[in-house]
Motif scaffolding. Structure first.
Motif, PDB file in Angstrom:
ATOM      1  N   GLN A   1       1.992-125.786 -18.008  1.00  0.00           N
ATOM      2  CA  GLN A   1       2.364-124.940 -16.880  1.00  0.00           C
ATOM      3  C   GLN A   1       3.143-123.692 -17.302  1.00  0.00           C
ATOM      4  O   GLN A   1       3.231-122.733 -16.540  1.00  0.00           O
ATOM      5  CB  GLN A   1       3.233-125.732 -15.893  1.00  0.00           C
ATOM      6  CG  GLN A   1       2.470-126.812 -15.151  1.00  0.00           C
ATOM      7  CD  GLN A   1       3.400-127.607 -14.240  1.00  0.00           C
ATOM      8  OE1 GLN A   1       4.563-127.826 -14.556  1.00  0.00           O
ATOM      9  NE2 GLN A   1       2.883-128.042 -13.116  1.00  0.00           N
TER      10      GLN A   1
ATOM     11  N   ALA B   1      13.513-119.666  -9.449  1.00  0.00           N
ATOM     12  CA  ALA B   1      13.766-120.849  -8.606  1.00  0.00           C
ATOM     13  C   ALA B   1      12.851-122.027  -8.932  1.00  0.00           C
ATOM     14  O   ALA B   1      12.931-123.060  -8.268  1.00  0.00           O
ATOM     15  CB  ALA B   1      13.649-120.460  -7.134  1.00  0.00           C
TER      16      ALA B   1
ATOM     17  N   CYS C   1      12.304-123.005 -12.540  1.00  0.00           N
ATOM     18  CA  CYS C   1      12.436-122.588 -13.954  1.00  0.00           C
ATOM     19  C   CYS C   1      11.867-123.593 -14.939  1.00  0.00           C
ATOM     20  O   CYS C   1      11.719-123.271 -16.121  1.00  0.00           O
ATOM     21  CB  CYS C   1      13.887-122.270 -14.278  1.00  0.00           C
ATOM     22  SG  CYS C   1      14.931-123.735 -14.384  1.00  0.00           S
ATOM     23  N   SER C   2      11.576-124.830 -14.497  1.00  0.00           N
ATOM     24  CA  SER C   2      10.996-125.826 -15.401  1.00  0.00           C
ATOM     25  C   SER C   2      11.820-125.931 -16.690  1.00  0.00           C
ATOM     26  O   SER C   2      13.044-125.965 -16.626  1.00  0.00           O
ATOM     27  CB  SER C   2       9.520-125.479 -15.663  1.00  0.00           C
ATOM     28  OG  SER C   2       8.904-126.427 -16.485  1.00  0.00           O
TER      29      SER C   2
ATOM     30  N   ASP D   1      13.325-130.677 -10.557  1.00  0.00           N
ATOM     31  CA  ASP D   1      13.078-131.812 -11.454  1.00  0.00           C
ATOM     32  C   ASP D   1      14.226-131.923 -12.477  1.00  0.00           C
ATOM     33  O   ASP D   1      14.394-131.049 -13.336  1.00  0.00           O
ATOM     34  CB  ASP D   1      11.735-131.564 -12.164  1.00  0.00           C
ATOM     35  CG  ASP D   1      11.358-132.691 -13.096  1.00  0.00           C
ATOM     36  OD1 ASP D   1      12.252-133.383 -13.613  1.00  0.00           O
ATOM     37  OD2 ASP D   1      10.146-132.859 -13.332  1.00  0.00           O
TER      38      ASP D   1
HETATM   39  C1  LIG Z   1       4.489-124.065 -12.929  1.00  0.00           C
HETATM   40  S1  LIG Z   1       6.043-124.829 -13.220  1.00  0.00           S
HETATM   41  C2  LIG Z   1       7.041-123.444 -13.630  1.00  0.00           C
HETATM   42  C3  LIG Z   1       6.836-123.011 -15.027  1.00  0.00           C
HETATM   43  C4  LIG Z   1       7.799-121.956 -15.504  1.00  0.00           C
HETATM   44  N1  LIG Z   1       7.623-120.701 -14.812  1.00  0.00           N
HETATM   45  C5  LIG Z   1       7.594-121.719 -16.992  1.00  0.00           C
HETATM   46  O1  LIG Z   1       7.093-120.651 -17.364  1.00  0.00           O
HETATM   47  O2  LIG Z   1       7.903-122.635 -17.764  1.00  0.00           O
HETATM   48  C6  LIG Z   1       6.538-125.249 -11.601  1.00  0.00           C
HETATM   49  C7  LIG Z   1       7.902-125.877 -11.477  1.00  0.00           C
HETATM   50  O3  LIG Z   1       8.216-125.947 -10.076  1.00  0.00           O
HETATM   51  C8  LIG Z   1       9.053-127.055  -9.895  1.00  0.00           C
HETATM   52  N2  LIG Z   1       9.074-127.346  -8.449  1.00  0.00           N
HETATM   53  C9  LIG Z   1       8.123-127.910  -7.668  1.00  0.00           C
HETATM   54  N3  LIG Z   1       8.539-127.938  -6.390  1.00  0.00           N
HETATM   55  C10 LIG Z   1       9.779-127.379  -6.364  1.00  0.00           C
HETATM   56  C11 LIG Z   1      10.706-127.108  -5.336  1.00  0.00           C
HETATM   57  N4  LIG Z   1      10.454-127.420  -4.063  1.00  0.00           N
HETATM   58  N5  LIG Z   1      11.857-126.508  -5.683  1.00  0.00           N
HETATM   59  C12 LIG Z   1      12.143-126.193  -6.965  1.00  0.00           C
HETATM   60  N6  LIG Z   1      11.299-126.426  -7.979  1.00  0.00           N
HETATM   61  C13 LIG Z   1      10.118-127.005  -7.686  1.00  0.00           C
HETATM   62  C14 LIG Z   1       8.442-128.128 -10.763  1.00  0.00           C
HETATM   63  O4  LIG Z   1       9.400-129.137 -11.064  1.00  0.00           O
HETATM   64  C15 LIG Z   1       8.014-127.302 -11.982  1.00  0.00           C
HETATM   65  O5  LIG Z   1       8.994-127.361 -12.996  1.00  0.00           O
END
Ligand SMILES: C[S@@+](CC[C@H](N)C(=O)[O-])C[C@H]1O[C@@H](n2cnc3c(N)ncnc32)[C@H](O)[C@@H]1O
Length: 352
Positions: free
Chosen positions: A44, A66, A68-69, A90
């Motif tokens: 991701q 918001a 940030c993984s 997470d």
């Molecule tokens: C595609 S990943 C982000 C990847 C990041 N931009 C990177 O480059 O590493 C999506 C993230 O959104 C988080 N997520 C999902 N639903 C969420 C929510 N309601 N609030 C905050 N984070 C959320 C997940 O845990 C995941 O880490």
């Protein structure tokens, strides 16, 4: 490994393999050889060149990532912004982000749909896959796109979306800012939404070609003629096509269209740095005639480009059974309106 590390062995092996994969994907962020990932988090993660491109557009601002993984995009944002804060829902990923970015990183656990910052530009990259499966509908993104747009209606917002997202659906969701389609290493990576205050005046569409550094926007002239093929045919980058900026790109480079509804461009001069196809022969598309033309030119390896006609390039290549030595290309397309349109084949020599 098991004898030495016991039950930790599988995790150590996986982490080592993920770090090897990350070394290429995230190389532009510097040394990530001690970072922690999960397989899904690395899949991701935004490829570093694209994250850095986005970060440059946000230079000097206070930003909040918001979703940030494990911190890849936040690492890029921390380089350019006045201040960068990260959050994610997470806890495991947040713990990895803490390890990856170090003790100075501003991180907290939060649901992106319940804002924990004020005034900062919010950057969101919703999850588009879970358990290996892709979620293509914006309502299935995590968090859902419609809810995100509603939550941050009065804030400056940047949202990374799938490149194939339906632009009309974005209008129906009330999004009126800029859509930037970005290509890197020859493939279209994402469509990024920029709220109005972050877009240049009047810009609603932008194609950013990171390999060449070129950008095209819909504020440029789009007076691109429709004419028969000249010396060269150009297949514009997928990001230009996806952003609906073929005419703008053509006008900028002195190219014209072969057909008003088809994305191929033509010109007598090839724009610098662009791969093009020099037309050797033009014929009505017919497999037997095409085979004769290609054999007469001693064609061996054949690259087949198709737009606007139903042709399976791999099946056609097999049927043509070419045995020559010269690598050539053929551009097969429709010229003329749908009813009267006929297939035309351009036998070409690629510029590289
Ligand atoms: C595609 S990943 C982000 C990847 C990041 N931009 C990177 O480059 O590493 C999506 C993230 O959104 C988080 N997520 C999902 N639903 C969420 C929510 N309601 N609030 C905050 N984070 C959320 C997940 O845990 C995941 O880490």
């Amino acid at each position: 490994m098991r004898a030495r590390f016991g039950e930790r062995a599988p995790i150590l092996v996986e982490t080592t393999l993920l770090r090897r994969r990350a070394a290429d994907k995230l190389a532009d962020l510097g040394d990530v050889s001690s970072w922690l990932f999960t397989d899904e988090a690395l899949q991701q993660a935004t490829v570093a060149a694209v994250a850095l491109h986005r970060a440059r557009r946000l230079a000097g601002l206070v930003v909040h990532d918001a979703t940030c993984s494990v911190g890849t995009e936040l690492a890029a944002l921390r380089r350019t912004s006045a201040r960068a804060v990260g959050s994610d829902i997470d806890p495991v990923r947040l713990a990895m982000a803490r390890h990856n970015l170090g003790p100075d990183a501003d991180l907290c656990r939060a649901d992106a749909l319940h804002p924990v910052t004020r005034d900062a530009v919010v950057v969101v990259d919703p999850a588009r896959r879970r358990g290996g499966r892709r979620r293509l509908r914006p309502a299935d993104y995590q968090p859902a796109l419609g809810l995100l747009l509603a939550t941050y209606r009065r804030r400056e917002l940047v949202v990374k979306c799938a490149p194939g997202i339906d632009f009309d659906q974005l209008s129906r969701l009330g999004f009126e800012g800029e859509i930037e389609v970005t290509a890197y290493r020859g493939s279209v990576r994402e469509a990024c939404l920029w709220s109005g205050g972050l877009a240049a005046p009047g810009v609603r569409r932008r194609a950013s070609l990171l390999d060449s550094g070129e950008q095209v926007t819909d504020t440029e002239p789009d007076d691109c003629a429709v004419r028969p093929a000249g010396r060269w045919i150009v297949d514009p980058d997928g990001a230009v096509v996806r952003a609906g900026l073929v005419r703008h790109y053509g006008a900028r480079h002195g190219l014209w269209q072969l057909d008003p509804d088809i994305a191929y461009l033509s010109g007598d001069r090839l724009p610098a740095g662009v791969r093009g196809f020099e037309v050797l022969e033009q014929l009505a598309f017919d497999e037997r005639r095409l085979r004769q033309a290609l054999s007469a030119l001693d064609c061996g390896a054949l690259e087949i480009l198709v737009r606007g006609v139903q042709v399976d390039p791999d099946a056609l290549r097999r049927r043509l059974r070419l045995r020559g030595s010269r690598p050539l290309s053929v551009v097969i397309t429709r010229i003329g309106s749908a009813a009267a349109g006929r297939g035309t084949a351009f036998v070409c020599c690629p510029s590289r």
